[in-house]
Design a protein around this motif. Structure first.
Motif, PDB file in Angstrom:
ATOM      1  N   UNK A   5      13.731  -3.706 -17.910  1.00 35.85           N
ATOM      2  CA  UNK A   5      12.310  -4.167 -16.819  1.00 35.85           C
ATOM      3  C   UNK A   5      11.522  -4.034 -18.032  1.00 35.85           C
ATOM      4  N   UNK A   6      10.607  -5.004 -17.886  1.00 32.34           N
ATOM      5  CA  UNK A   6       9.317  -4.449 -18.137  1.00 32.34           C
ATOM      6  C   UNK A   6       8.449  -3.350 -17.905  1.00 32.34           C
ATOM      7  N   UNK A   7       7.859  -2.582 -18.726  1.00 35.56           N
ATOM      8  CA  UNK A   7       7.621  -0.991 -18.119  1.00 35.56           C
ATOM      9  C   UNK A   7       5.988  -1.518 -17.371  1.00 35.56           C
ATOM     10  N   UNK A   8       5.904  -0.685 -16.890  1.00 35.29           N
ATOM     11  CA  UNK A   8       4.699  -0.099 -15.741  1.00 35.29           C
ATOM     12  C   UNK A   8       3.348  -0.419 -16.899  1.00 35.29           C
ATOM     13  N   UNK A   9       3.775   0.412 -17.801  1.00 36.25           N
ATOM     14  CA  UNK A   9       2.767   0.480 -18.977  1.00 36.25           C
ATOM     15  C   UNK A   9       2.486  -0.841 -19.806  1.00 36.25           C
ATOM     16  N   UNK A  10       3.941  -1.446 -20.164  1.00 35.91           N
ATOM     17  CA  UNK A  10       3.433  -2.651 -20.801  1.00 35.91           C
ATOM     18  C   UNK A  10       2.412  -3.990 -20.264  1.00 35.91           C
ATOM     19  N   UNK A  11       3.786  -4.570 -18.987  1.00 33.44           N
ATOM     20  CA  UNK A  11       2.611  -5.523 -18.472  1.00 33.44           C
ATOM     21  C   UNK A  11       2.813  -4.944 -16.627  1.00 33.44           C
ATOM     22  N   UNK A  12       2.268  -4.702 -16.102  1.00 34.07           N
ATOM     23  CA  UNK A  12       2.923  -3.740 -14.756  1.00 34.07           C
ATOM     24  C   UNK A  12       2.960  -5.131 -13.690  1.00 34.07           C
ATOM     25  N   UNK A  13       2.395  -6.026 -14.083  1.00 34.38           N
ATOM     26  CA  UNK A  13       2.529  -7.159 -13.199  1.00 34.38           C
ATOM     27  C   UNK A  13       3.962  -7.616 -13.533  1.00 34.38           C
ATOM     28  N   UNK A  14       4.449  -7.828 -14.747  1.00 36.82           N
ATOM     29  CA  UNK A  14       5.338  -8.455 -14.773  1.00 36.82           C
ATOM     30  C   UNK A  14       6.781  -7.249 -14.639  1.00 36.82           C
ATOM     31  N   UNK A  15       6.339  -5.956 -14.766  1.00 37.35           N
ATOM     32  CA  UNK A  15       7.392  -5.168 -13.797  1.00 37.35           C
ATOM     33  C   UNK A  15       7.356  -5.665 -13.212  1.00 37.35           C
ATOM     34  N   UNK A  16       6.931  -5.982 -11.664  1.00 40.90           N
ATOM     35  CA  UNK A  16       6.296  -6.067 -10.622  1.00 40.90           C
ATOM     36  C   UNK A  16       8.035  -7.792 -10.112  1.00 40.90           C
ATOM     37  N   UNK A  17       7.198  -7.958 -10.976  1.00 36.38           N
ATOM     38  CA  UNK A  17       7.940  -9.588 -10.778  1.00 36.38           C
ATOM     39  C   UNK A  17       9.228  -8.942 -10.827  1.00 36.38           C
ATOM     40  N   UNK A 277       4.522  -8.035   3.360  1.00 33.96           N
ATOM     41  CA  UNK A 277       3.400  -7.741   2.453  1.00 33.96           C
ATOM     42  C   UNK A 277       3.461  -5.978   1.573  1.00 33.96           C
ATOM     43  N   UNK A 278       3.796  -5.475   3.157  1.00 29.20           N
ATOM     44  CA  UNK A 278       4.434  -3.916   2.929  1.00 29.20           C
ATOM     45  C   UNK A 278       5.966  -4.362   2.109  1.00 29.20           C
ATOM     46  N   UNK A 279       6.328  -4.831   1.971  1.00 30.19           N
ATOM     47  CA  UNK A 279       7.489  -4.766   1.117  1.00 30.19           C
ATOM     48  C   UNK A 279       7.063  -5.332  -0.518  1.00 30.19           C
ATOM     49  N   UNK A 280       6.468  -5.529  -0.529  1.00 23.97           N
ATOM     50  CA  UNK A 280       5.199  -5.295  -2.661  1.00 23.97           C
ATOM     51  C   UNK A 280       4.913  -3.898  -2.127  1.00 23.97           C
ATOM     52  N   UNK A 281       4.429  -3.434  -1.352  1.00 24.06           N
ATOM     53  CA  UNK A 281       3.565  -2.014  -1.275  1.00 24.06           C
ATOM     54  C   UNK A 281       4.291  -1.625  -1.336  1.00 24.06           C
ATOM     55  N   UNK A 282       5.798  -1.360  -0.800  1.00 21.19           N
ATOM     56  CA  UNK A 282       6.894  -0.148  -0.742  1.00 21.19           C
ATOM     57  C   UNK A 282       7.030  -0.118  -2.529  1.00 21.19           C
ATOM     58  N   UNK A 283       7.212  -1.382  -2.733  1.00 25.55           N
ATOM     59  CA  UNK A 283       8.239  -1.451  -4.211  1.00 25.55           C
ATOM     60  C   UNK A 283       6.572  -0.950  -5.467  1.00 25.55           C
ATOM     61  N   UNK A 284       5.467  -1.088  -5.116  1.00 23.51           N
ATOM     62  CA  UNK A 284       4.660  -0.994  -6.294  1.00 23.51           C
ATOM     63  C   UNK A 284       3.700   0.762  -5.685  1.00 23.51           C
ATOM     64  N   UNK A 285       3.947   0.954  -4.918  1.00 21.02           N
ATOM     65  CA  UNK A 285       4.148   2.784  -4.392  1.00 21.02           C
ATOM     66  C   UNK A 285       4.725   3.366  -5.049  1.00 21.02           C
ATOM     67  N   UNK A 286       5.924   2.999  -5.002  1.00 26.66           N
ATOM     68  CA  UNK A 286       7.137   4.217  -4.960  1.00 26.66           C
ATOM     69  C   UNK A 286       8.172   4.484  -6.695  1.00 26.66           C
ATOM     70  N   UNK A 287       8.763   2.201  -7.060  1.00 23.62           N
ATOM     71  CA  UNK A 287       9.799   2.479  -8.086  1.00 23.62           C
ATOM     72  C   UNK A 287       8.957   2.395  -9.559  1.00 23.62           C
ATOM     73  N   UNK A 288       9.862   2.729 -10.514  1.00 21.62           N
ATOM     74  CA  UNK A 288       9.559   3.324 -11.633  1.00 21.62           C
ATOM     75  C   UNK A 288      10.300   1.678 -12.800  1.00 21.62           C
ATOM     76  N   UNK A 289      10.521   2.486 -13.710  1.00 27.72           N
ATOM     77  CA  UNK A 289      10.324   1.487 -14.818  1.00 27.72           C
ATOM     78  C   UNK A 289      12.270   1.071 -15.113  1.00 27.72           C
TER      79      UNK A 289
END
Length: 493
Positions: A5-17, A277-289
């Motif tokens: 996975x791309x790390x959050x600090x490296x590219x948050x948008x890519x990490x999410x995708x 959209x709540x699924x996206x919220x859940x992913x971005x609120x809690x997930x890690x690298x």
């Protein structure tokens, strides 16, 4: 596709995708801007839907279903609503294709099959529903009318992002009719509380409850109430809205009722909704690298048991028997559990895969564990492992799931508190936006013009005016004009 996975600090948008795709939640589709929700992602949505559906029914609502297509004339009836959604509408103009006479392998639109009236593919259902309510409501005895529908909607987005903004998405939309303004307002705030309780108790995601500014209000509403959550990149996400519609739609569609004195009155209305959209919220609120982190109450799979086999058939049978016993105990507590005895993948691969998918608890069980009357239990939220006695294991794992749920909420709440600031001057506001991001409480003079200018200069918007907000004298950060309260600013999705 590897699981790196791309790390959050490296590219948050890519990490999410990366998380959405590699975590098995969704995939891109052949239709630009639309997504395929995969079984794991849909299982998560089903759990959200089932909890919310019960909450709606517990507050007196019933489910119904209304057409996907809205005649254009109905859609135009409430002008503000129509104007607000006009740029996002998909429109059906014809009802048939035919073979191209110049190219028999191709189909073309049959010009003879033009619809008498164009149909809007619903971006929201107020128009078709209120046109129907006109026939359902005659007397005060027909009120309140408390209806919800689970459906898909289409909003033709040009810049899309899986779960957060897609041309088609799944949602629920409540549409209620009331005899008085007070009842409609009570319904609006009641449903806001339902959403807030769901976000905090099930998604483990703290939210601010508030009312939108005029600029951010739903098209056709007199007031829009919302819950706002903070994602790990410091951006806000609107996670649910509840609208007080006043009598706007009742007047647009001539929906009146005879009161107890047989006097005709327009009804009062609300609408409210949350989406995938709540699924996206859940992913971005809690997930890690390392992958997804699922709150136990909603996780499609709460516990996975991974056997550590050797070639000893007798030892293997012992592990299978003990696993079956544990599974029966967990299932008796309605815990969603899987026994992964597929020997085509090694235990290490399975550990990484279940970490990526965010399974809250993983139990590893090998011959040595059985000899010691214990199992290795790993929790996803903190990645801690512990040897847990097989005696009382089921009860201890059930309690661990409760602890993980609470820890995820506490951690998200602390993150929000650390990312929340006050700004008293324009320079301070801009500095905090760029350095700290997150929620900023600041004074605003209450005018749409000032709000527009702040957005133009900083890309920050007023997320909400918190309910039960502290009243205090101050000066607007931009104009210096008097203000009576702070509002919540943030850059947002």
């Amino acid at each position: 596709m590897g699981n790196t996975l791309t790390s959050r600090s490296q590219d948050y948008s890519q990490w999410y995708n990366d998380l959405i795709l590699k975590g098995g939640l969704a995939d891109y589709s052949a239709v630009r801007g639309c997504m395929v929700i995969k079984p794991y992602g849909y299982g998560l949505w089903e759990n959200m839907r089932d909890v919310l559906d019960k909450m709606f029914k517990d507050t007196g609502h019933q489910n119904a279903y209304f057409p996907l297509f809205v005649p254009k004339s109905l859609f135009e009836a409430e002008e503000k609503n129509a104007e607000g959604f006009a740029k996002e509408c998909a429109v059906v103009t014809h009802y048939r294709l035919k073979t191209d006479p110049d190219n028999p392998g191709k189909l073309i639109v049959d010009p003879a099959a033009k619809l008498e009236e164009e149909l809007v593919v619903r971006p929201t259902s107020e128009a078709i529903i209120w046109n129907t309510y006109k026939n359902w409501i005659q007397s005060y005895r027909d009120l309140p009318l408390l209806i919800n529908q689970w459906a898909n909607v289409v909003r033709w987005e040009m810049r899309t992002r899986l779960f957060l903004r897609t041309a088609e998405f799944l949602w629920q939309e409540g549409h209620t009719a009331h005899a008085t303004k007070a009842e409609a307002l009570e319904e609006t705030t009641r449903m806001l509380d339902v959403y807030a309780n769901f976000a905090e108790e099930y998604m483990a995601m703290p939210v601010i409850r508030g009312v939108k500014s005029v600029n951010e209000r739903f098209a056709g509403a007199e007031d829009t109430y919302c819950i706002e959550a903070l994602m790990q990149d410091g951006k806000a996400l609107q996670a649910g809205t509840s609208h007080f519609l006043g009598q706007n739609f009742a007047k647009a569609f001539d929906v009146k009722f005879a009161d107890k004195d047989n006097k005709l009155e327009y009804v009062w209305a609300t609408s409210w909704g949350v989406s995938t959209r709540l699924i996206g919220a859940l992913v971005m609120a809690h997930s890690d690298d390392e992958g997804l982190v699922m709150p136990p109450k909603l996780a499609p799979l709460q516990v996975v048991i991974v056997p550590i086999y050797n070639k000893d058939a007798e030892a293997r049978q012992r592990i299978d028997d003990k696993a079956a016993e544990i599974i029966n105990g967990l299932k008796s507590k309605d815990i969603r559990v899987k026994y992964d005895n597929d020997d085509t993948n090694r235990p290490g691969w399975k550990f990484a895969e279940y970490e990526l998918r965010g399974i809250p608890v993983r139990i590893a069980l090998g011959p040595r564990d059985l000899d010691n009357n214990q199992a290795e239990v790993a929790r996803r939220d903190t990645k801690e492992k512990q040897a847990m006695s097989l005696d009382g294991l089921v009860d201890n794992v059930a309690q661990l799931l409760v602890d993980i749920q609470q820890n995820m909420f506490d951690r998200a709440l602390k993150f929000r508190e650390d990312k929340t600031s006050k700004a008293d001057t324009w320079d301070e506001f801009v500095r905090l936006l760029d350095e700290k991001t997150g929620f900023i409480y600041a004074h605003w003079d209450g005018t749409p013009e000032t709000e527009d200018k702040i957005k133009e200069l900083t890309k920050a918007t007023i997320r909400c005016i918190p309910l039960n907000n502290v009243q205090e004298e101050g000066k607007c950060i931009l104009t210096g004009n008097p203000s009576t309260q702070r509002v919540v600013f943030a850059r947002a999705y």
